[in-house]
Write a protein that holds these residues in place. Sequence first.
Motif, PDB file in Angstrom:
ATOM      1  N   ARG A 147      45.902  30.238  49.919  1.00 54.66           N
ATOM      2  CA  ARG A 147      46.292  31.485  49.433  1.00 54.66           C
ATOM      3  C   ARG A 147      46.446  31.930  48.148  1.00 54.66           C
ATOM      4  NH1 ARG A 147      49.377  35.904  52.435  1.00 54.66           N
ATOM      5  NH2 ARG A 147      49.274  37.471  51.071  1.00 54.66           N
ATOM      6  N   GLU A 148      46.829  30.971  47.537  1.00 55.94           N
ATOM      7  CA  GLU A 148      46.887  31.160  45.966  1.00 55.94           C
ATOM      8  C   GLU A 148      45.308  31.543  45.422  1.00 55.94           C
ATOM      9  OE1 GLU A 148      47.358  28.702  41.859  1.00 55.94           O
ATOM     10  OE2 GLU A 148      48.699  27.973  43.891  1.00 55.94           O
ATOM     11  N   LEU A 149      44.256  30.987  45.955  1.00 60.70           N
ATOM     12  CA  LEU A 149      42.973  31.031  45.600  1.00 60.70           C
ATOM     13  C   LEU A 149      42.700  32.672  45.992  1.00 60.70           C
ATOM     14  CD1 LEU A 149      40.209  30.239  44.658  1.00 60.70           C
ATOM     15  CD2 LEU A 149      39.927  29.345  46.897  1.00 60.70           C
ATOM     16  N   THR A 150      42.937  33.162  47.147  1.00 64.89           N
ATOM     17  CA  THR A 150      42.487  34.562  47.700  1.00 64.89           C
ATOM     18  C   THR A 150      43.255  35.456  46.689  1.00 64.89           C
ATOM     19  OG1 THR A 150      44.206  34.542  49.365  1.00 64.89           O
ATOM     20  CG2 THR A 150      42.192  33.803  49.934  1.00 64.89           C
ATOM     21  N   GLU A 151      44.425  35.173  46.330  1.00 63.45           N
ATOM     22  CA  GLU A 151      45.262  36.158  45.658  1.00 63.45           C
ATOM     23  C   GLU A 151      44.725  36.403  44.318  1.00 63.45           C
ATOM     24  OE1 GLU A 151      49.391  34.760  45.606  1.00 63.45           O
ATOM     25  OE2 GLU A 151      49.695  35.521  47.608  1.00 63.45           O
ATOM     26  N   LYS A 152      44.159  35.246  43.694  1.00 63.77           N
ATOM     27  CA  LYS A 152      43.779  35.266  42.247  1.00 63.77           C
ATOM     28  C   LYS A 152      42.318  35.943  42.428  1.00 63.77           C
ATOM     29  CE  LYS A 152      45.568  31.206  40.143  1.00 63.77           C
ATOM     30  NZ  LYS A 152      45.695  30.282  39.350  1.00 63.77           N
ATOM     31  N   LEU A 153      41.416  35.632  43.352  1.00 63.28           N
ATOM     32  CA  LEU A 153      40.125  36.184  43.536  1.00 63.28           C
ATOM     33  C   LEU A 153      40.414  37.711  43.809  1.00 63.28           C
ATOM     34  CD1 LEU A 153      37.158  35.946  43.826  1.00 63.28           C
ATOM     35  CD2 LEU A 153      37.501  35.536  46.310  1.00 63.28           C
ATOM     36  N   SER A 154      41.609  38.257  44.569  1.00 72.48           N
ATOM     37  CA  SER A 154      41.646  39.631  44.797  1.00 72.48           C
ATOM     38  C   SER A 154      42.047  40.537  43.378  1.00 72.48           C
ATOM     39  CB  SER A 154      42.786  39.947  45.841  1.00 72.48           C
ATOM     40  OG  SER A 154      43.214  41.110  45.885  1.00 72.48           O
ATOM     41  N   ARG A 155      42.890  39.658  42.674  1.00 72.40           N
ATOM     42  CA  ARG A 155      43.319  40.154  41.226  1.00 72.40           C
ATOM     43  C   ARG A 155      42.081  40.447  40.383  1.00 72.40           C
ATOM     44  NH1 ARG A 155      48.035  37.091  41.784  1.00 72.40           N
ATOM     45  NH2 ARG A 155      47.134  35.805  40.510  1.00 72.40           N
ATOM     46  N   SER A 156      41.397  39.196  40.233  1.00 68.44           N
ATOM     47  CA  SER A 156      40.088  39.497  39.567  1.00 68.44           C
ATOM     48  C   SER A 156      39.147  40.241  39.779  1.00 68.44           C
ATOM     49  CB  SER A 156      39.460  37.977  39.077  1.00 68.44           C
ATOM     50  OG  SER A 156      39.223  37.331  40.246  1.00 68.44           O
ATOM     51  N   THR A 157      38.872  40.644  40.939  1.00 66.03           N
ATOM     52  CA  THR A 157      37.689  41.439  41.483  1.00 66.03           C
ATOM     53  C   THR A 157      38.100  42.740  41.916  1.00 66.03           C
ATOM     54  OG1 THR A 157      37.877  40.622  44.104  1.00 66.03           O
ATOM     55  CG2 THR A 157      36.755  39.559  42.568  1.00 66.03           C
ATOM     56  N   GLY A 158      39.485  43.148  42.261  1.00 69.50           N
ATOM     57  CA  GLY A 158      39.909  44.273  42.458  1.00 69.50           C
ATOM     58  C   GLY A 158      39.404  44.654  44.163  1.00 69.50           C
ATOM     59  N   ILE A 159      38.968  43.445  45.022  1.00 69.02           N
ATOM     60  CA  ILE A 159      38.771  43.465  46.324  1.00 69.02           C
ATOM     61  C   ILE A 159      40.205  43.306  47.093  1.00 69.02           C
ATOM     62  CG2 ILE A 159      37.703  42.504  48.157  1.00 69.02           C
ATOM     63  CD1 ILE A 159      35.412  42.087  46.322  1.00 69.02           C
ATOM     64  N   ARG A 160      40.696  44.137  47.843  1.00 70.06           N
ATOM     65  CA  ARG A 160      41.870  43.837  48.426  1.00 70.06           C
ATOM     66  C   ARG A 160      41.893  42.850  49.289  1.00 70.06           C
ATOM     67  NH1 ARG A 160      43.727  46.277  53.093  1.00 70.06           N
ATOM     68  NH2 ARG A 160      41.950  47.387  53.204  1.00 70.06           N
ATOM     69  N   GLU A 161      43.013  41.923  49.301  1.00 70.97           N
ATOM     70  CA  GLU A 161      43.062  40.799  50.123  1.00 70.97           C
ATOM     71  C   GLU A 161      43.936  41.362  51.429  1.00 70.97           C
ATOM     72  OE1 GLU A 161      45.813  36.754  50.499  1.00 70.97           O
ATOM     73  OE2 GLU A 161      46.255  38.248  48.926  1.00 70.97           O
ATOM     74  N   TYR A 162      43.262  40.884  52.838  1.00 75.48           N
ATOM     75  CA  TYR A 162      43.963  41.291  53.881  1.00 75.48           C
ATOM     76  C   TYR A 162      43.730  39.955  54.862  1.00 75.48           C
ATOM     77  CZ  TYR A 162      45.003  43.636  58.115  1.00 75.48           C
ATOM     78  OH  TYR A 162      45.731  44.121  59.254  1.00 75.48           O
ATOM     79  N   PRO A 163      45.058  39.458  55.217  1.00 71.46           N
ATOM     80  CA  PRO A 163      44.852  38.319  55.936  1.00 71.46           C
ATOM     81  C   PRO A 163      44.742  38.712  57.430  1.00 71.46           C
ATOM     82  CG  PRO A 163      46.990  38.181  54.779  1.00 71.46           C
ATOM     83  CD  PRO A 163      46.245  39.573  54.622  1.00 71.46           C
ATOM     84  N   VAL A 164      43.573  38.261  58.144  1.00 72.69           N
ATOM     85  CA  VAL A 164      43.515  38.686  59.362  1.00 72.69           C
ATOM     86  C   VAL A 164      43.595  37.841  60.495  1.00 72.69           C
ATOM     87  CG1 VAL A 164      41.476  40.228  58.635  1.00 72.69           C
ATOM     88  CG2 VAL A 164      40.746  37.719  59.083  1.00 72.69           C
ATOM     89  N   LEU A 165      44.116  36.642  60.173  1.00 78.99           N
ATOM     90  CA  LEU A 165      44.187  35.484  61.304  1.00 78.99           C
ATOM     91  C   LEU A 165      45.810  34.762  61.017  1.00 78.99           C
ATOM     92  CD1 LEU A 165      40.983  33.030  61.070  1.00 78.99           C
ATOM     93  CD2 LEU A 165      41.592  34.806  62.861  1.00 78.99           C
ATOM     94  N   THR A 166      45.963  34.294  62.120  1.00 78.72           N
ATOM     95  CA  THR A 166      47.243  33.475  62.248  1.00 78.72           C
ATOM     96  C   THR A 166      47.075  32.115  62.775  1.00 78.72           C
ATOM     97  OG1 THR A 166      49.704  33.558  62.741  1.00 78.72           O
ATOM     98  CG2 THR A 166      48.143  34.548  64.280  1.00 78.72           C
ATOM     99  N   LYS A 167      47.781  31.416  62.481  1.00 82.17           N
ATOM    100  CA  LYS A 167      47.535  29.994  62.816  1.00 82.17           C
ATOM    101  C   LYS A 167      48.722  29.830  64.142  1.00 82.17           C
ATOM    102  CE  LYS A 167      46.429  25.361  61.585  1.00 82.17           C
ATOM    103  NZ  LYS A 167      46.699  24.486  60.475  1.00 82.17           N
ATOM    104  N   LEU A 168      48.298  29.569  65.415  1.00 87.35           N
ATOM    105  CA  LEU A 168      49.091  29.581  66.355  1.00 87.35           C
ATOM    106  C   LEU A 168      49.921  28.258  66.787  1.00 87.35           C
ATOM    107  CD1 LEU A 168      46.447  30.980  69.179  1.00 87.35           C
ATOM    108  CD2 LEU A 168      48.220  32.159  67.874  1.00 87.35           C
TER     109      LEU A 168
END
Length: 98
Positions: free
Chosen positions: A1-22
Amino acid sequence: RELTEKLSRSTGIREYPVLTKLRDTVPQQGLTIRERQKNLKNAFRVLDPERINRKRILIIDDVLTTGTTVSEVAATLRRESDPGFIGVLTVGRVAKRG
């Protein structure tokens, strides 16, 4: 999750989780490919299929070993929604020995 948050901040592309683990799964490390596939089979669910229909989805994985996790996530996305495109971004790749 940390990786996606950093990538989102640096690119300006919104992060949106689409899956959940059952369910809980055992760690993949040390498992054979077949064991990895069995471990992850039907372990994920799409949170809001309508929201991602015909959207471009980027699966982000820190390390690609056998590709089992990415394959199961992509299969779940295709089975439960209608994504327009699925891409994969990995930071590291485990090299095969031998």
